[in-house]
Design a protein around this motif. Structure first.
Motif, PDB file in Angstrom:
ATOM      1  N   GLY A 182       0.783  -1.235   0.000  1.00 67.07           N
ATOM      2  CA  GLY A 182       0.000   0.000   0.000  1.00 67.07           C
ATOM      3  C   GLY A 182       0.810   1.277   0.000  1.00 67.07           C
ATOM      4  O   GLY A 182       0.248   2.365   0.140  1.00 67.07           O
ATOM      5  N   THR A 183       2.122   1.164  -0.188  1.00 69.76           N
ATOM      6  CA  THR A 183       2.958   2.360  -0.059  1.00 69.76           C
ATOM      7  C   THR A 183       2.600   3.456  -1.052  1.00 69.76           C
ATOM      8  O   THR A 183       2.767   4.648  -0.777  1.00 69.76           O
ATOM      9  N   ASP A 184       2.077   3.075  -2.218  1.00 75.84           N
ATOM     10  CA  ASP A 184       1.700   4.068  -3.223  1.00 75.84           C
ATOM     11  C   ASP A 184       0.253   4.534  -3.059  1.00 75.84           C
ATOM     12  O   ASP A 184      -0.246   5.312  -3.870  1.00 75.84           O
ATOM     13  N   GLN A 185      -0.415   4.074  -2.001  1.00 71.45           N
ATOM     14  CA  GLN A 185      -1.817   4.423  -1.771  1.00 71.45           C
ATOM     15  C   GLN A 185      -2.006   5.385  -0.603  1.00 71.45           C
ATOM     16  O   GLN A 185      -3.145   5.712  -0.254  1.00 71.45           O
ATOM     17  N   VAL A 186      -0.892   5.830   0.000  1.00 70.22           N
ATOM     18  CA  VAL A 186      -0.990   6.737   1.152  1.00 70.22           C
ATOM     19  C   VAL A 186      -0.085   7.951   0.897  1.00 70.22           C
ATOM     20  O   VAL A 186       0.930   8.141   1.577  1.00 70.22           O
ATOM     21  N   PRO A 187      -0.440   8.788  -0.082  1.00 69.74           N
ATOM     22  CA  PRO A 187       0.440   9.912  -0.442  1.00 69.74           C
ATOM     23  C   PRO A 187       0.564  10.954   0.653  1.00 69.74           C
ATOM     24  O   PRO A 187       1.463  11.803   0.594  1.00 69.74           O
ATOM     25  N   GLU A 188      -0.313  10.890   1.647  1.00 67.03           N
ATOM     26  CA  GLU A 188      -0.228  11.862   2.745  1.00 67.03           C
ATOM     27  C   GLU A 188       1.008  11.633   3.623  1.00 67.03           C
ATOM     28  O   GLU A 188       1.431  12.541   4.353  1.00 67.03           O
ATOM     29  N   LEU A 189       1.590  10.447   3.555  1.00 68.65           N
ATOM     30  CA  LEU A 189       2.732  10.123   4.408  1.00 68.65           C
ATOM     31  C   LEU A 189       4.046  10.301   3.640  1.00 68.65           C
ATOM     32  O   LEU A 189       4.266   9.680   2.597  1.00 68.65           O
ATOM     33  N   ASP A 190       4.928  11.144   4.183  1.00 72.50           N
ATOM     34  CA  ASP A 190       6.226  11.397   3.543  1.00 72.50           C
ATOM     35  C   ASP A 190       6.986  10.094   3.314  1.00 72.50           C
ATOM     36  O   ASP A 190       7.564   9.875   2.246  1.00 72.50           O
ATOM     37  N   TYR A 191       7.008   9.230   4.332  1.00 69.32           N
ATOM     38  CA  TYR A 191       7.799   8.009   4.241  1.00 69.32           C
ATOM     39  C   TYR A 191       7.258   7.073   3.160  1.00 69.32           C
ATOM     40  O   TYR A 191       8.027   6.444   2.419  1.00 69.32           O
ATOM     41  N   TYR A 192       5.948   6.983   3.053  1.00 67.66           N
ATOM     42  CA  TYR A 192       5.367   6.115   2.028  1.00 67.66           C
ATOM     43  C   TYR A 192       5.656   6.660   0.627  1.00 67.66           C
ATOM     44  O   TYR A 192       5.920   5.895  -0.305  1.00 67.66           O
ATOM     45  N   ARG A 193       5.614   7.966   0.467  1.00 73.53           N
ATOM     46  CA  ARG A 193       5.996   8.548  -0.827  1.00 73.53           C
ATOM     47  C   ARG A 193       7.458   8.229  -1.132  1.00 73.53           C
ATOM     48  O   ARG A 193       7.817   7.948  -2.284  1.00 73.53           O
ATOM     49  N   ALA A 194       8.297   8.254  -0.106  1.00 75.16           N
ATOM     50  CA  ALA A 194       9.720   7.970  -0.303  1.00 75.16           C
ATOM     51  C   ALA A 194       9.943   6.513  -0.701  1.00 75.16           C
ATOM     52  O   ALA A 194      10.792   6.210  -1.546  1.00 75.16           O
ATOM     53  N   LYS A 195       9.198   5.592  -0.101  1.00 70.46           N
ATOM     54  CA  LYS A 195       9.328   4.183  -0.473  1.00 70.46           C
ATOM     55  C   LYS A 195       8.822   3.948  -1.902  1.00 70.46           C
ATOM     56  O   LYS A 195       9.388   3.132  -2.638  1.00 70.46           O
ATOM     57  N   THR A 196       7.782   4.665  -2.300  1.00 65.99           N
ATOM     58  CA  THR A 196       7.318   4.572  -3.684  1.00 65.99           C
ATOM     59  C   THR A 196       8.394   5.068  -4.635  1.00 65.99           C
ATOM     60  O   THR A 196       8.627   4.483  -5.706  1.00 65.99           O
ATOM     61  N   LEU A 197       9.071   6.161  -4.246  1.00 68.85           N
ATOM     62  CA  LEU A 197      10.188   6.674  -5.049  1.00 68.85           C
ATOM     63  C   LEU A 197      11.274   5.620  -5.179  1.00 68.85           C
ATOM     64  O   LEU A 197      11.822   5.404  -6.274  1.00 68.85           O
ATOM     65  N   GLN A 198      11.607   4.940  -4.088  1.00 64.23           N
ATOM     66  CA  GLN A 198      12.621   3.892  -4.144  1.00 64.23           C
ATOM     67  C   GLN A 198      12.222   2.802  -5.143  1.00 64.23           C
ATOM     68  O   GLN A 198      13.048   2.349  -5.951  1.00 64.23           O
ATOM     69  N   GLU A 199      10.966   2.386  -5.104  1.00 62.95           N
ATOM     70  CA  GLU A 199      10.488   1.382  -6.054  1.00 62.95           C
ATOM     71  C   GLU A 199      10.631   1.878  -7.491  1.00 62.95           C
ATOM     72  O   GLU A 199      11.091   1.139  -8.375  1.00 62.95           O
ATOM     73  N   ASP A 200      10.245   3.122  -7.723  1.00 58.21           N
ATOM     74  CA  ASP A 200      10.281   3.680  -9.083  1.00 58.21           C
ATOM     75  C   ASP A 200      11.710   3.770  -9.607  1.00 58.21           C
ATOM     76  O   ASP A 200      11.967   3.520 -10.802  1.00 58.21           O
ATOM     77  N   ILE A 201      12.648   4.140  -8.735  1.00 58.07           N
ATOM     78  CA  ILE A 201      14.055   4.209  -9.141  1.00 58.07           C
ATOM     79  C   ILE A 201      14.553   2.827  -9.538  1.00 58.07           C
ATOM     80  O   ILE A 201      15.253   2.661 -10.545  1.00 58.07           O
ATOM     81  N   PHE A 246      -0.993   5.823  10.844  1.00 53.51           N
ATOM     82  CA  PHE A 246      -1.895   4.957  10.090  1.00 53.51           C
ATOM     83  C   PHE A 246      -3.289   5.539   9.922  1.00 53.51           C
ATOM     84  O   PHE A 246      -4.113   4.987   9.190  1.00 53.51           O
ATOM     85  N   ALA A 247      -3.555   6.649  10.577  1.00 59.24           N
ATOM     86  CA  ALA A 247      -4.820   7.348  10.352  1.00 59.24           C
ATOM     87  C   ALA A 247      -4.908   7.858   8.917  1.00 59.24           C
ATOM     88  O   ALA A 247      -6.006   8.097   8.405  1.00 59.24           O
ATOM     89  N   ALA A 248      -3.757   8.036   8.277  1.00 59.06           N
ATOM     90  CA  ALA A 248      -3.747   8.543   6.897  1.00 59.06           C
ATOM     91  C   ALA A 248      -4.102   7.465   5.875  1.00 59.06           C
ATOM     92  O   ALA A 248      -4.334   7.767   4.700  1.00 59.06           O
ATOM     93  N   ALA A 249      -4.134   6.204   6.310  1.00 58.22           N
ATOM     94  CA  ALA A 249      -4.454   5.097   5.409  1.00 58.22           C
ATOM     95  C   ALA A 249      -5.958   4.837   5.448  1.00 58.22           C
ATOM     96  O   ALA A 249      -6.510   4.520   6.500  1.00 58.22           O
ATOM     97  N   HIS A 250      -6.594   4.951   4.305  1.00 61.30           N
ATOM     98  CA  HIS A 250      -8.052   4.824   4.244  1.00 61.30           C
ATOM     99  C   HIS A 250      -8.454   3.486   3.611  1.00 61.30           C
ATOM    100  O   HIS A 250      -7.829   3.010   2.666  1.00 61.30           O
ATOM    101  N   GLY A 251      -9.505   2.887   4.170  1.00 64.47           N
ATOM    102  CA  GLY A 251      -9.955   1.598   3.649  1.00 64.47           C
ATOM    103  C   GLY A 251      -8.941   0.516   3.956  1.00 64.47           C
ATOM    104  O   GLY A 251      -8.273   0.536   4.994  1.00 64.47           O
ATOM    105  N   ASP A 252      -8.810  -0.440   3.031  1.00 63.47           N
ATOM    106  CA  ASP A 252      -7.951  -1.606   3.277  1.00 63.47           C
ATOM    107  C   ASP A 252      -6.635  -1.534   2.506  1.00 63.47           C
ATOM    108  O   ASP A 252      -6.063  -2.550   2.129  1.00 63.47           O
ATOM    109  N   PRO A 269      -6.532   4.342  15.450  1.00 62.31           N
ATOM    110  CA  PRO A 269      -7.590   4.327  14.436  1.00 62.31           C
ATOM    111  C   PRO A 269      -8.057   2.905  14.155  1.00 62.31           C
ATOM    112  O   PRO A 269      -7.416   1.929  14.588  1.00 62.31           O
ATOM    113  N   ARG A 270      -9.145   2.786  13.409  1.00 62.84           N
ATOM    114  CA  ARG A 270      -9.682   1.467  13.062  1.00 62.84           C
ATOM    115  C   ARG A 270      -9.089   0.921  11.765  1.00 62.84           C
ATOM    116  O   ARG A 270      -9.638  -0.015  11.173  1.00 62.84           O
ATOM    117  N   THR A 271      -7.971   1.461  11.336  1.00 61.11           N
ATOM    118  CA  THR A 271      -7.331   1.056  10.088  1.00 61.11           C
ATOM    119  C   THR A 271      -7.080  -0.455  10.059  1.00 61.11           C
ATOM    120  O   THR A 271      -6.479  -1.000  10.990  1.00 61.11           O
TER     121      THR A 271
END
Length: 243
Positions: A97-116, A217-223, A152-154
């Motif tokens: 889900g790292t590319d599904q939580v753009p509100e989190l700096d770290y998750y955006r960074a992990k997506t960048l790592q994947e893209d590189i 994890f409040a920034a992660a919505h749904g599943d 949260p109930r995430t």
């Protein structure tokens, strides 16, 4: 085969090294403590010399916006060295889900790592894992106020670090996926329920209250933090791991 495991002395890396060596391979751990600095590039060429596979398990020291620079710089150094060394397979560990939580700096960074890695010159595999069971205590500590833990109930699908390491080792020893494999634990819980189970098992008298704005994890919505169809399901249940 010979494996250079970068970040090979950490929680996952040390177990990946153990699993690969137990399977008859030659896995060598590398980290700052062994003289390999992925940010400056010091020791990287020597670490990768003669390796068939590179497993990069290094992690940013922070979860803030500085994490993007860490992954960009470290991946540039490692991929350049891997290409020079003729490495045939480059493996990283990422997050479901790292590319599904753009509100989190770290998750955006992990997506960048994947893209590189995807855009790089070396055949690759990405293993995306769900949240580690070993981190549940830390997650609760972030939002503890006195005797109350706000969570949260995430939906969370906890996985044991040993199961993550076994999957990474298996993927690393195989042919490059040039794609992504997801792996998660066998059970999914709302994070607040996971907190209650953990506290009850430990005899911790703190109580959990639902707060859908609390913690990262409040920034992660749904599943989005749970695995999708086709994922690998690890064998270790959270309640068994606690025992």
């Amino acid at each position: 085969m010979k494996f250079a495991v970068i970040g090979g002395t950490g929680l996952i890396g040390s177990q990946v090294v153990r699993d690969l060596n137990a399977a008859g391979h030659e896995a060598v751990p590398h980290s700052l403590s062994t003289g390999v600095d992925v940010l400056t590039g010091q020791g990287v060429d020597a670490a990768l010399a003669g390796a068939d596979v590179v497993v990069n398990l290094t992690n940013s020291p922070t979860f803030d916006d500085a994490s993007a620079a860490f992954f960009r710089t470290s991946m540039d150094h490692l991929l350049t060295a891997a290409q020079r060394a003729g490495v045939g397979h480059f493996v990283i560990l990422s997050i479901v889900g790292t590319d599904q939580v753009p509100e989190l700096d770290y998750y955006r960074a992990k997506t960048l790592q994947e893209d590189i890695l995807k855009a790089g010159p070396v055949p690759y595999s990405i293993v995306r894992a769900t949240q580690f069971m070993e981190f549940v205590d830390a997650v609760m500590s972030w939002t503890t106020d006195g005797d109350t833990v706000r969570l949260p109930r995430t939906p969370i699908q906890p996985i044991a670090a040993a199961d993550v390491a076994a999957t990474v080792a298996e993927v690393a020893a195989g042919s490059p996926l040039d794609g992504t494999l997801e792996v998660g634990g066998p059970d999914t819980y709302p994070l607040d329920e996971l907190g209650r189970i953990t506290l009850a098992f430990k005899g911790d008298e703190r109580s959990v209250t639902v707060d859908d704005t609390a913690g990262m994890f409040a920034a992660a919505h749904g599943d989005v933090l749970t695995t999708k169809k086709g994922a690998r399901i690890a064998p270790t249940h959270y309640t068994d791991w606690l025992k």
